[in-house]
Motif scaffolding. Structure first.
Motif, mmCIF file in Angstrom:
data_model
loop_
_atom_site.group_PDB
_atom_site.id
_atom_site.type_symbol
_atom_site.label_atom_id
_atom_site.label_comp_id
_atom_site.label_asym_id
_atom_site.label_seq_id
_atom_site.Cartn_x
_atom_site.Cartn_y
_atom_site.Cartn_z
ATOM 1 N N GLN A 62 0.854 -1.194 0.000
ATOM 2 C CA GLN A 62 0.000 0.000 0.000
ATOM 3 C C GLN A 62 0.891 1.246 0.000
ATOM 4 O OE1 GLN A 62 -3.781 2.107 1.600
ATOM 5 N NE2 GLN A 62 -3.685 -0.062 1.758
ATOM 6 N N PHE A 63 0.790 2.012 -1.094
ATOM 7 C CA PHE A 63 1.602 3.231 -1.203
ATOM 8 C C PHE A 63 0.767 4.408 -0.721
ATOM 9 C CE2 PHE A 63 3.277 0.277 -4.326
ATOM 10 C CZ PHE A 63 4.624 0.320 -4.027
ATOM 11 N N ALA A 64 1.119 4.955 0.413
ATOM 12 C CA ALA A 64 0.342 6.088 0.931
ATOM 13 C C ALA A 64 1.202 6.900 1.891
ATOM 14 C CB ALA A 64 -0.889 5.574 1.661
ATOM 15 N N SER A 65 1.245 8.209 1.661
ATOM 16 C CA SER A 65 1.880 9.066 2.660
ATOM 17 C C SER A 65 0.798 9.668 3.558
ATOM 18 C CB SER A 65 2.662 10.191 1.973
ATOM 19 O OG SER A 65 1.772 10.998 1.221
ATOM 20 N N THR A 66 -0.416 9.760 2.994
ATOM 21 C CA THR A 66 -1.476 10.485 3.679
ATOM 22 C C THR A 66 -2.743 9.628 3.723
ATOM 23 O OG1 THR A 66 -0.548 12.398 2.528
ATOM 24 C CG2 THR A 66 -2.620 12.746 3.677
ATOM 25 N N PHE A 67 -3.418 9.651 4.857
ATOM 26 C CA PHE A 67 -4.676 8.896 5.002
ATOM 27 C C PHE A 67 -5.797 9.882 5.333
ATOM 28 C CE2 PHE A 67 -1.155 6.121 5.955
ATOM 29 C CZ PHE A 67 -1.474 4.927 5.314
ATOM 30 N N GLY B 110 1.953 8.590 6.899
ATOM 31 C CA GLY B 110 2.798 7.463 6.502
ATOM 32 C C GLY B 110 4.028 7.213 7.360
ATOM 33 N N ARG B 111 4.538 8.225 8.024
ATOM 34 C CA ARG B 111 5.730 8.004 8.863
ATOM 35 C C ARG B 111 5.375 7.364 10.205
ATOM 36 N NH1 ARG B 111 7.768 11.853 11.881
ATOM 37 N NH2 ARG B 111 7.036 13.497 10.492
ATOM 38 N N PHE B 112 4.072 7.441 10.583
ATOM 39 C CA PHE B 112 3.661 6.906 11.891
ATOM 40 C C PHE B 112 3.279 5.426 11.807
ATOM 41 C CE2 PHE B 112 1.679 11.369 12.859
ATOM 42 C CZ PHE B 112 2.922 11.950 12.688
ATOM 43 N N GLY B 113 2.714 5.030 10.674
ATOM 44 C CA GLY B 113 2.272 3.640 10.565
ATOM 45 C C GLY B 113 1.473 3.465 9.302
ATOM 46 N N GLN B 114 1.465 2.243 8.770
ATOM 47 C CA GLN B 114 0.676 1.978 7.570
ATOM 48 C C GLN B 114 0.459 0.469 7.413
ATOM 49 O OE1 GLN B 114 2.140 0.201 4.854
ATOM 50 N NE2 GLN B 114 3.097 1.865 3.662
ATOM 51 N N PRO B 115 -0.556 0.052 6.617
ATOM 52 C CA PRO B 115 -0.995 -1.349 6.624
ATOM 53 C C PRO B 115 0.051 -2.371 6.185
ATOM 54 C CG PRO B 115 -2.432 0.008 5.225
ATOM 55 C CD PRO B 115 -1.406 0.912 5.772
ATOM 56 N N TRP C 234 11.301 6.111 18.404
ATOM 57 C CA TRP C 234 12.554 6.554 17.761
ATOM 58 C C TRP C 234 12.402 6.511 16.237
ATOM 59 C CZ3 TRP C 234 16.324 4.486 14.488
ATOM 60 C CH2 TRP C 234 17.504 5.236 14.382
ATOM 61 N N ARG C 235 11.747 5.460 15.740
ATOM 62 C CA ARG C 235 11.537 5.367 14.288
ATOM 63 C C ARG C 235 10.693 6.538 13.794
ATOM 64 N NH1 ARG C 235 8.232 0.356 11.871
ATOM 65 N NH2 ARG C 235 6.535 1.432 12.952
ATOM 66 N N LYS C 236 9.640 6.834 14.557
ATOM 67 C CA LYS C 236 8.726 7.901 14.146
ATOM 68 C C LYS C 236 9.435 9.259 14.092
ATOM 69 C CE LYS C 236 4.446 9.986 15.934
ATOM 70 N NZ LYS C 236 3.352 9.773 16.912
ATOM 71 N N TYR C 237 10.270 9.532 15.104
ATOM 72 C CA TYR C 237 10.877 10.866 15.162
ATOM 73 C C TYR C 237 12.218 10.966 14.439
ATOM 74 C CZ TYR C 237 7.014 12.110 18.085
ATOM 75 O OH TYR C 237 5.739 12.345 18.516
ATOM 76 N N SER C 238 12.885 9.846 14.206
ATOM 77 C CA SER C 238 14.128 9.909 13.424
ATOM 78 C C SER C 238 13.814 9.757 11.940
ATOM 79 C CB SER C 238 15.104 8.807 13.855
ATOM 80 O OG SER C 238 14.603 7.540 13.468
ATOM 81 N N GLY C 239 12.617 9.263 11.632
ATOM 82 C CA GLY C 239 12.220 9.093 10.229
ATOM 83 C C GLY C 239 12.881 7.910 9.549
ATOM 84 N N ASN C 240 13.381 6.966 10.332
ATOM 85 C CA ASN C 240 14.020 5.758 9.770
ATOM 86 C C ASN C 240 12.966 4.732 9.379
ATOM 87 O OD1 ASN C 240 17.052 5.278 9.720
ATOM 88 N ND2 ASN C 240 16.767 6.555 11.536
ATOM 89 N N ILE C 241 12.220 5.024 8.334
ATOM 90 C CA ILE C 241 11.069 4.170 8.004
ATOM 91 C C ILE C 241 11.294 3.374 6.714
ATOM 92 C CG2 ILE C 241 9.342 5.550 9.217
ATOM 93 C CD1 ILE C 241 8.710 6.726 6.362
ATOM 94 N N PRO C 242 10.823 2.128 6.689
ATOM 95 C CA PRO C 242 10.965 1.332 5.461
ATOM 96 C C PRO C 242 9.909 1.719 4.438
ATOM 97 C CG PRO C 242 9.898 0.025 7.175
ATOM 98 C CD PRO C 242 10.175 1.374 7.784
ATOM 99 N N GLY C 243 10.209 1.529 3.173
ATOM 100 C CA GLY C 243 9.231 1.770 2.107
ATOM 101 C C GLY C 243 8.264 0.607 2.017
ATOM 102 N N PRO C 244 7.043 0.850 1.538
ATOM 103 C CA PRO C 244 6.050 -0.227 1.433
ATOM 104 C C PRO C 244 6.475 -1.336 0.477
ATOM 105 C CG PRO C 244 5.144 1.881 0.660
ATOM 106 C CD PRO C 244 6.509 2.161 1.187
#
Ligand SMILES: Cc1ncc(COP(=O)(O)O)c(C=O)c1O
Length: 370
Positions: free
Chosen positions: A30-35, A49-54, A223-233
């Motif tokens: 699921q490609f989404a930055s915004t819900f 999208g940086r906080f959580g996604q399906p 830490w993931r949320k605030y450092s922005g170390n997030i994986p792509g979908p």
């Protein structure tokens, strides 16, 4: 009563939706930055999208169930290690790292944590069973270590560290959760560079951390949320896709590794071999107690740099590359990086899924040519 299926069978569908007519077995990324987010933000599962996604949730659910904890996924193994080392300590705390583990983890701590008042100690993996953990707040250790495959007893280390109020995290990259279950052995946290065998296709960088306690995983998630170390979908979905075949791949790779190590141990041009599955290897006794597989990495020493380089050039099936855990065999002269205290002729060999006879023939023929 029907028996619960083994871990190896459960990985095939882990994190997939319940069967429903007309639904995909494994929904795509699921490609989404915004819900859409009306009103109360807390009442919505997905906000930004940086906080959580399906797609993250499906894979995190899979790892969490399989490892027995709370999982947070990351875009690489290094970001998983950095999350543990950065989010769980305060100035004045002491971190313990392996002196002979994956070198960039030591570099990260030395370069980015020490200047903020974190103390750093190191220990050789082979000496951890005798180590006095007093004063250690957080240990992030590897067993078997990479690249020389020393081991320590995870249960013993966890017991000793807990007596001093410290946390034990295990980098489980060299075995994966199917080869060793650190949380069941007593560790508080387990992490993996899923870039390696968990994905296994050499096309994605990825990592994850699983914690026994929710309170610890929440610090890591924050830490993931605030450092922005997030994986792509897309990467997340690819790793989830690969997970289903992990047991099949591991079985072939580890059987091949034992056959290769056994052959190398008898070869006149090989000075020494390290493989935890060889009965005379110093790692064998710990491996036997706590591992489900002996692993797919074999390290062996040839006479010198020239012999090692000639061997690598002469291999046809084996690619010269860094990294490990792929379906294809790879090998490299580890000292070329200058980061490990290692002899010039040592080859780290990651055994792949080739037919054993083809692989062994290739290696034997390359050895003849040096
Ligand atoms: C044991 C171990 N931990 C962590 C890492 C880092 O993983 P990545 O390259 O995905 O950042 C590696 C990479 O080689 C590794 O071997």
């Amino acid at each position: 009563m029907a028996q619960k299926p083994s871990l190896a069978s459960r990985i095939i569908n882990a994190g997939s939706p319940k069967p429903e007519n007309g639904q995909a077995f494994k929904p795509g990324p699921q490609f989404a930055s915004t819900f859409h987010l009306q009103g109360d933000v807390e009442a919505n599962t997905y906000q930004y999208g940086r906080f959580g996604q399906p797609t993250w949730d499906s894979l995190e659910k899979a790892f969490a169930k399989l490892e027995g904890g709370e999982t947070v996924i990351f875009p690489s193994g290094m970001s998983a290690a950095a999350a543990i080392l950065t989010s769980l300590v305060s100035p004045g705390d002491t971190i313990l790292l392996p002196a002979d583990g994956y070198a960039p983890v030591r570099y990260y701590a030395q370069q980015y944590l020490v200047k903020f008042g974190i103390h750093l100690k190191t220990v050789e993996t082979a000496k951890i069973d005798e180590y006095d953990f007093s004063g250690i707040d957080l240990a992030l250790l590897e067993t078997p270590s990479n690249p020389m495959l020393d081991t320590f007893n995870v249960h013993l280390a966890a017991t000793k560290l807990h007596q001093h109020g410290g946390l034990l995290a295990i980098d489980n990259t060299t075995l994966t959760f199917l080869g060793q279950a650190p949380l069941l052995l007593g560790a508080d946290i387990t992490m993996s560079a899923d870039t390696k065998a968990v994905n296994g296709q050499s096309d994605v960088l990825f990592g994850h951390v699983t914690c026994k306690e929710y309170a610890i995983s929440e610090k890591i998630r924050e830490w993931r949320k605030y450092s922005g170390n997030i994986p792509g979908p897309m990467e997340t979905w690819l790793v989830h896709r690969s997970l289903s075949t992990l047991d099949v791949r591991l079985e072939r790779m580890c059987n091949n590794a034992l056959a290769l190590a056994t052959l190398l141990a008898e070869h006149e041009k090989v000075l020494s071999v390290r493989y935890p599955g060889l009965k005379n290897d110093p790692s064998y006794s710990n491996a036997k107690i706590q591992q489900q597989y002996f692993g797919f990495i074999v390290s062996f020493e040839l006479a010198n740099q020239h012999a090692a380089d000639s061997f690598l050039r002469a291999c046809k099936l084996v690619y010269e590359a860094t990294s490990f855990g792929g379906v294809h065999s790879t090998a490299e002269r580890r000292a070329r990086w200058g980061t490990d205290d290692i002899a010039d002729g040592v080859i780290r060999f990651s055994v792949g899924c080739e037919r054993a006879e083809d692989l062994l023939n290739d290696v034997m023929s390359a050895l003849e040519q040096i």
